[in-house]
Scaffold this motif. Structure first.
Motif, PDB file in Angstrom:
ATOM      1  N   VAL A 144      -3.438  -6.166 -19.569  1.00  9.55           N
ATOM      2  CA  VAL A 144      -3.306  -4.790 -19.088  1.00  9.55           C
ATOM      3  C   VAL A 144      -4.029  -4.616 -17.764  1.00  9.55           C
ATOM      4  CG1 VAL A 144      -3.837  -2.369 -19.595  1.00  9.55           C
ATOM      5  CG2 VAL A 144      -3.049  -3.878 -21.429  1.00  9.55           C
ATOM      6  N   GLU A 145      -5.270  -5.123 -17.696  1.00 11.80           N
ATOM      7  CA  GLU A 145      -6.067  -5.010 -16.463  1.00 11.80           C
ATOM      8  C   GLU A 145      -5.462  -5.853 -15.337  1.00 11.80           C
ATOM      9  OE1 GLU A 145      -8.379  -3.739 -19.847  1.00 11.80           O
ATOM     10  OE2 GLU A 145      -7.360  -5.642 -19.460  1.00 11.80           O
ATOM     11  N   LEU A 146      -4.899  -7.026 -15.691  1.00  8.89           N
ATOM     12  CA  LEU A 146      -4.279  -7.880 -14.678  1.00  8.89           C
ATOM     13  C   LEU A 146      -3.078  -7.193 -14.030  1.00  8.89           C
ATOM     14  CD1 LEU A 146      -4.331 -11.458 -16.265  1.00  8.89           C
ATOM     15  CD2 LEU A 146      -5.628 -10.652 -14.300  1.00  8.89           C
ATOM     16  N   PHE A 147      -2.299  -6.485 -14.827  1.00  8.25           N
ATOM     17  CA  PHE A 147      -1.159  -5.741 -14.268  1.00  8.25           C
ATOM     18  C   PHE A 147      -1.654  -4.664 -13.310  1.00  8.25           C
ATOM     19  CE2 PHE A 147       1.728  -2.085 -14.387  1.00  8.25           C
ATOM     20  CZ  PHE A 147       2.895  -2.686 -13.929  1.00  8.25           C
ATOM     21  N   ALA A 148      -2.704  -3.959 -13.678  1.00 11.48           N
ATOM     22  CA  ALA A 148      -3.260  -2.918 -12.805  1.00 11.48           C
ATOM     23  C   ALA A 148      -3.772  -3.515 -11.501  1.00 11.48           C
ATOM     24  CB  ALA A 148      -4.374  -2.171 -13.536  1.00 11.48           C
ATOM     25  N   ILE A 149      -4.378  -4.697 -11.582  1.00 10.41           N
ATOM     26  CA  ILE A 149      -4.871  -5.374 -10.376  1.00 10.41           C
ATOM     27  C   ILE A 149      -3.712  -5.727  -9.444  1.00 10.41           C
ATOM     28  CG2 ILE A 149      -5.842  -7.557  -9.551  1.00 10.41           C
ATOM     29  CD1 ILE A 149      -7.750  -7.463 -11.925  1.00 10.41           C
ATOM     30  N   ALA A 150      -2.622  -6.249 -10.031  1.00  9.10           N
ATOM     31  CA  ALA A 150      -1.466  -6.627  -9.220  1.00  9.10           C
ATOM     32  C   ALA A 150      -0.877  -5.402  -8.514  1.00  9.10           C
ATOM     33  CB  ALA A 150      -0.412  -7.306 -10.091  1.00  9.10           C
ATOM     34  N   VAL A 151      -0.785  -4.285  -9.233  1.00 12.07           N
ATOM     35  CA  VAL A 151      -0.282  -3.040  -8.632  1.00 12.07           C
ATOM     36  C   VAL A 151      -1.202  -2.597  -7.496  1.00 12.07           C
ATOM     37  CG1 VAL A 151       0.173  -0.592  -9.048  1.00 12.07           C
ATOM     38  CG2 VAL A 151       0.887  -2.291 -10.731  1.00 12.07           C
ATOM     39  N   LEU A 152      -2.508  -2.666  -7.732  1.00 13.86           N
ATOM     40  CA  LEU A 152      -3.484  -2.279  -6.717  1.00 13.86           C
ATOM     41  C   LEU A 152      -3.349  -3.155  -5.472  1.00 13.86           C
ATOM     42  CD1 LEU A 152      -5.987  -0.631  -5.877  1.00 13.86           C
ATOM     43  CD2 LEU A 152      -7.392  -2.362  -6.987  1.00 13.86           C
ATOM     44  N   GLY A 153      -3.177  -4.459  -5.687  1.00 14.42           N
ATOM     45  CA  GLY A 153      -3.045  -5.375  -4.555  1.00 14.42           C
ATOM     46  C   GLY A 153      -1.860  -5.043  -3.675  1.00 14.42           C
ATOM     47  N   ILE A 154      -0.726  -4.753  -4.290  1.00 13.85           N
ATOM     48  CA  ILE A 154       0.476  -4.425  -3.516  1.00 13.85           C
ATOM     49  C   ILE A 154       0.293  -3.116  -2.756  1.00 13.85           C
ATOM     50  CG2 ILE A 154       2.907  -3.767  -3.676  1.00 13.85           C
ATOM     51  CD1 ILE A 154       2.491  -6.712  -4.012  1.00 13.85           C
ATOM     52  N   THR A 155      -0.241  -2.093  -3.416  1.00 12.36           N
ATOM     53  CA  THR A 155      -0.350  -0.777  -2.770  1.00 12.36           C
ATOM     54  C   THR A 155      -1.381  -0.771  -1.652  1.00 12.36           C
ATOM     55  OG1 THR A 155      -1.902  -0.085  -4.506  1.00 12.36           O
ATOM     56  CG2 THR A 155       0.396   0.490  -4.803  1.00 12.36           C
ATOM     57  N   ILE A 156      -2.508  -1.432  -1.861  1.00 16.14           N
ATOM     58  CA  ILE A 156      -3.547  -1.445  -0.817  1.00 16.14           C
ATOM     59  C   ILE A 156      -3.077  -2.233   0.390  1.00 16.14           C
ATOM     60  CG2 ILE A 156      -5.818  -2.342  -0.233  1.00 16.14           C
ATOM     61  CD1 ILE A 156      -6.857  -1.466  -2.863  1.00 16.14           C
ATOM     62  N   ILE A 157      -2.531  -3.428   0.168  1.00 20.23           N
ATOM     63  CA  ILE A 157      -2.052  -4.231   1.293  1.00 20.23           C
ATOM     64  C   ILE A 157      -0.939  -3.488   2.027  1.00 20.23           C
ATOM     65  CG2 ILE A 157      -0.904  -6.377   1.940  1.00 20.23           C
ATOM     66  CD1 ILE A 157      -3.668  -6.957   1.113  1.00 20.23           C
ATOM     67  N   GLY A 158      -0.049  -2.845   1.268  1.00 19.81           N
ATOM     68  CA  GLY A 158       1.059  -2.126   1.891  1.00 19.81           C
ATOM     69  C   GLY A 158       0.590  -0.952   2.722  1.00 19.81           C
ATOM     70  N   SER A 159      -0.383  -0.201   2.181  1.00 18.07           N
ATOM     71  CA  SER A 159      -0.826   1.008   2.874  1.00 18.07           C
ATOM     72  C   SER A 159      -1.726   0.713   4.067  1.00 18.07           C
ATOM     73  CB  SER A 159      -1.562   1.931   1.898  1.00 18.07           C
ATOM     74  OG  SER A 159      -2.725   1.307   1.389  1.00 18.07           O
ATOM     75  N   LEU A 160      -2.339  -0.475   4.097  1.00 16.97           N
ATOM     76  CA  LEU A 160      -3.240  -0.811   5.199  1.00 16.97           C
ATOM     77  C   LEU A 160      -2.606  -1.748   6.214  1.00 16.97           C
ATOM     78  CD1 LEU A 160      -6.626  -1.320   3.290  1.00 16.97           C
ATOM     79  CD2 LEU A 160      -5.928   0.626   4.665  1.00 16.97           C
ATOM     80  N   SER A 161      -1.344  -2.127   6.007  1.00 15.49           N
ATOM     81  CA  SER A 161      -0.686  -3.021   6.944  1.00 15.49           C
ATOM     82  C   SER A 161      -0.323  -2.276   8.216  1.00 15.49           C
ATOM     83  CB  SER A 161       0.581  -3.616   6.313  1.00 15.49           C
ATOM     84  OG  SER A 161       1.509  -2.584   6.032  1.00 15.49           O
ATOM     85  N   GLN A 162       0.014  -3.062   9.268  1.00 13.79           N
ATOM     86  CA  GLN A 162       0.396  -2.435  10.533  1.00 13.79           C
ATOM     87  C   GLN A 162       1.689  -1.639  10.355  1.00 13.79           C
ATOM     88  OE1 GLN A 162       0.858  -6.273  12.524  1.00 13.79           O
ATOM     89  NE2 GLN A 162       2.983  -5.771  12.902  1.00 13.79           N
ATOM     90  N   GLY A 163       1.865  -0.596  11.160  1.00 12.66           N
ATOM     91  CA  GLY A 163       3.050   0.233  11.042  1.00 12.66           C
ATOM     92  C   GLY A 163       2.871   1.302   9.976  1.00 12.66           C
ATOM     93  N   SER A 164       3.972   1.873   9.543  1.00 13.26           N
ATOM     94  CA  SER A 164       3.909   2.973   8.583  1.00 13.26           C
ATOM     95  C   SER A 164       3.643   2.464   7.179  1.00 13.26           C
ATOM     96  CB  SER A 164       5.230   3.749   8.601  1.00 13.26           C
ATOM     97  OG  SER A 164       6.266   2.967   8.039  1.00 13.26           O
ATOM     98  N   VAL A 165       3.184   3.388   6.331  1.00 13.17           N
ATOM     99  CA  VAL A 165       2.921   3.056   4.928  1.00 13.17           C
ATOM    100  C   VAL A 165       4.209   2.657   4.232  1.00 13.17           C
ATOM    101  CG1 VAL A 165       2.016   3.937   2.757  1.00 13.17           C
ATOM    102  CG2 VAL A 165       1.029   4.698   4.902  1.00 13.17           C
ATOM    103  N   ILE A 166       5.275   3.388   4.519  1.00 17.26           N
ATOM    104  CA  ILE A 166       6.556   3.132   3.862  1.00 17.26           C
ATOM    105  C   ILE A 166       7.029   1.712   4.166  1.00 17.26           C
ATOM    106  CG2 ILE A 166       8.956   3.840   3.665  1.00 17.26           C
ATOM    107  CD1 ILE A 166       6.942   5.809   2.486  1.00 17.26           C
ATOM    108  N   SER A 167       6.946   1.303   5.439  1.00 18.29           N
ATOM    109  CA  SER A 167       7.405  -0.045   5.798  1.00 18.29           C
ATOM    110  C   SER A 167       6.535  -1.108   5.133  1.00 18.29           C
ATOM    111  CB  SER A 167       7.394  -0.225   7.323  1.00 18.29           C
ATOM    112  OG  SER A 167       6.076  -0.136   7.837  1.00 18.29           O
ATOM    113  N   GLY A 168       5.228  -0.851   5.043  1.00 19.40           N
ATOM    114  CA  GLY A 168       4.338  -1.803   4.380  1.00 19.40           C
ATOM    115  C   GLY A 168       4.654  -1.942   2.904  1.00 19.40           C
ATOM    116  N   LEU A 169       4.877  -0.810   2.235  1.00 15.90           N
ATOM    117  CA  LEU A 169       5.199  -0.838   0.805  1.00 15.90           C
ATOM    118  C   LEU A 169       6.571  -1.465   0.556  1.00 15.90           C
ATOM    119  CD1 LEU A 169       3.862   2.659  -0.314  1.00 15.90           C
ATOM    120  CD2 LEU A 169       2.865   0.432  -0.816  1.00 15.90           C
ATOM    121  N   LEU A 170       7.533  -1.200   1.456  1.00 22.39           N
ATOM    122  CA  LEU A 170       8.845  -1.823   1.313  1.00 22.39           C
ATOM    123  C   LEU A 170       8.752  -3.340   1.483  1.00 22.39           C
ATOM    124  CD1 LEU A 170      11.228   0.663   3.185  1.00 22.39           C
ATOM    125  CD2 LEU A 170      11.176   0.151   0.737  1.00 22.39           C
TER     126      LEU A 170
END
Length: 502
Positions: A144-170
């Motif tokens: 359960v915690e591992l799944f939450a970590i994986a979700v966190l990893g995708i959202t943080i990397i996506g939201s902090l990447s260059q360009g817009s948040v949407i493009s990072g998350l996509l």
């Protein structure tokens, strides 16, 4: 237990073969960093196939030392050419190049080398100190915690990447989608293979990595190959800084190292963020701010200490949670995956010897950096003059050889070129490929942990709300998306306007 693992890691790194690989990797990183337009991430992706036949200790030692060497090597082109060899050396240009114009290129490079050494060494020691504490914490993590970590990893990397948040998350979501190509992990049913037997085993992580990070770099170099001839400054003065200079700069170096470590802890931020932050703080603490931008040694020491300190800081979330702190640490995780070691909190428990080997490799690489840097920095001036077109041809050749050598398959070469063209388009569109790589890494972890969680909860989605750790991690993931959305920005502007009105 931890003490024995620490000693095992140290013994692994101190073998003759691994010491030679550390020196060789550092030297190669130095040359790669000195070449404008190249990056540590690209070099790591190209060398990853070489680690297939190595044991984990040797492969990680070489890759970690290349990572550390390239972090310093970027300052060579920044100081001599006014062109950052790596993105994290951009802040070094401001005072490094004016120093070289004043005939003090050696002094600037010497300060850069020693600041990089201290920054990297302190971050390695911080990583070594934090690892045992993290090892106790991660014992509480289940599916359960591992799944939450994986979700966190995708959202943080996506939201902090260059360009817009949407493009990072996509980009991250596309990486997750590509990670599902191949046989289903539970049922063994082929998915999105389109009847092609080469895709039954999934998309080879290394092939995608080489294509996304190396081919776009080569194509961008070809674009500017007909530009002006590069003329580097000469090193005519003393390279080793005086004791009095180091003593004067040490508070600045220590502060910048701390900034680098803390910045590295935040997934998605890198050496470029840390170096600008450290440069700004160095200027703020200076008694004479007017000297900055005109050849101030503190303006060289601060960003260089910070961007090397990021290396150890970025490895803390990588080792503790399996969330890469940067695209370079994502490739280090890829090296572990090549050895059959899946990323996640089990790195510290099930593979403690490999984890501590990586930590000691970072520390030893910084010691190697100081020695190799003093011996070969003057030689690296010649590297800065290599024509871009020659470098681009060499990169493409190595990409083809490396991707073919993985499975002796021409299909992999074609797949790599396809990823390369797509990565080039992403660069032009301002979309970062890093979230896609993170998606490819975390995809199998997310899928497996989700299916295991569903079995534990008997198909009940509320299982993720039963774990306090999972609730906290998923809440942070939600906030990381919301804080970068237009709605959050509008609310922040409205609140600021109300305060000003009052």
């Amino acid at each position: 237990m931890d003490n024995s693992l620490i000693m095992t890691g140290l013994v692994n790194v101190l073998s003759f073969t691994n010491v030679a690989l550390v020196v060789g990797g550092t030297l190669l990183g130095l040359f790669v960093g000195a070449m404008p337009g190249l990056s540590a991430t690209m070099a790591l992706a190209l060398l990853l196939p070489l680690t297939f036949s190595m044991d984990p200790a040797s492969g990680l030692s070489m890759l970690a030392s290349l990572y550390v060497g390239a972090s310093y090597g970027g300052s060579i082109a920044a100081i001599l050419l006014r062109t950052p060899g790596t993105p994290s050396a951009a802040a070094t240009v401001l005072d490094g190049f004016p120093l070289s114009q004043q005939g003090k290129a050696g002094q600037a490079l010497g300060v850069s080398l020693f600041a990089s050494f201290f920054g990297g060494l302190l971050s390695g020691l911080a990583l070594l100190t934090a690892a045992p504490l993290l090892g106790v914490m991660v014992l509480k993590f289940g599916p359960v915690e591992l799944f939450a970590i994986a979700v966190l990893g995708i959202t943080i990397i996506g939201s902090l990447s260059q360009g817009s948040v949407i493009s990072g998350l996509l980009s991250g979501a596309l990486g997750l989608l590509l990670s599902t190509v191949g046989m289903d992990l539970i049922t063994g049913t082929p998915r999105m293979a389109f009847g092609n037997i080469n895709l039954f085993s999934g998309i080879e992580f290394t092939v995608a990595l080489i294509g996304l990070f190396s081919i776009p770099q080569a194509l961008l170099l070809i674009e500017k190959a007909h530009g002006s001839q590069k003329v580097a400054s000469r090193i005519t003065d003393r390279l080793i800084p005086r004791i009095s200079e180091l003593r004067r700069l040490m508070p600045n170096i220590l502060r910048s190292s701390g900034i680098g470590i803390v910045t590295g802890l935040i997934p998605g931020t890198g050496g470029d963020t840390a170096s600008w932050f450290a440069y700004n703080e160095a200027k703020r603490f200076s008694r004479d701010k007017s000297r900055f931008g005109k050849g101030e040694l503190a303006g060289v020491a601060a960003p260089e200490a910070a961007n090397n300190a990021v290396v150890g800081g970025a490895l803390i979330p990588t080792i503790a949670l399996g969330i890469p702190g940067s695209s370079s640490t994502a490739i280090l995780l890829g090296a572990l995956m090549v050895q059959g070691i899946l990323p996640g909190p089990n790195l510290l428990t099930d593979y403690g010897d490999v984890t501590y080997t990586l930590i000691w490799a970072v520390i030893m690489a910084n010691i190697g950096l100081l020695v190799v840097g003093l011996m070969f920095t003057r030689m690296c001036v010649a590297v800065t003059r290599v024509p871009d077109s020659f470098v681009a041809c060499a990169i493409i050749t190595l990409c083809v050889i490396g991707s073919f050598a993985i499975n002796n398959s021409l299909f992999d070469v074609g797949l790599m070129l396809g990823f390369g063209l797509f990565g080039y388009w992403m660069q032009k569109a301002g979309v970062s490929p890093a979230p896609m790589v993170i998606g490819l890494i975390l995809g199998p972890v997310m899928e497996t942990s989700f299916q295991q969680s569903m079995l534990i909860g008997q198909g009940r989605m509320g299982i993720f709300l039963d774990s306090p750790i999972a609730v906290v991690l998923l809440s942070i993931a939600a906030l990381s998306i919301l804080q970068a959305t237009p709605l959050f920005g509008w609310l922040r502007t409205a609140i600021r306007g109300r305060h000003q009105a009052q």
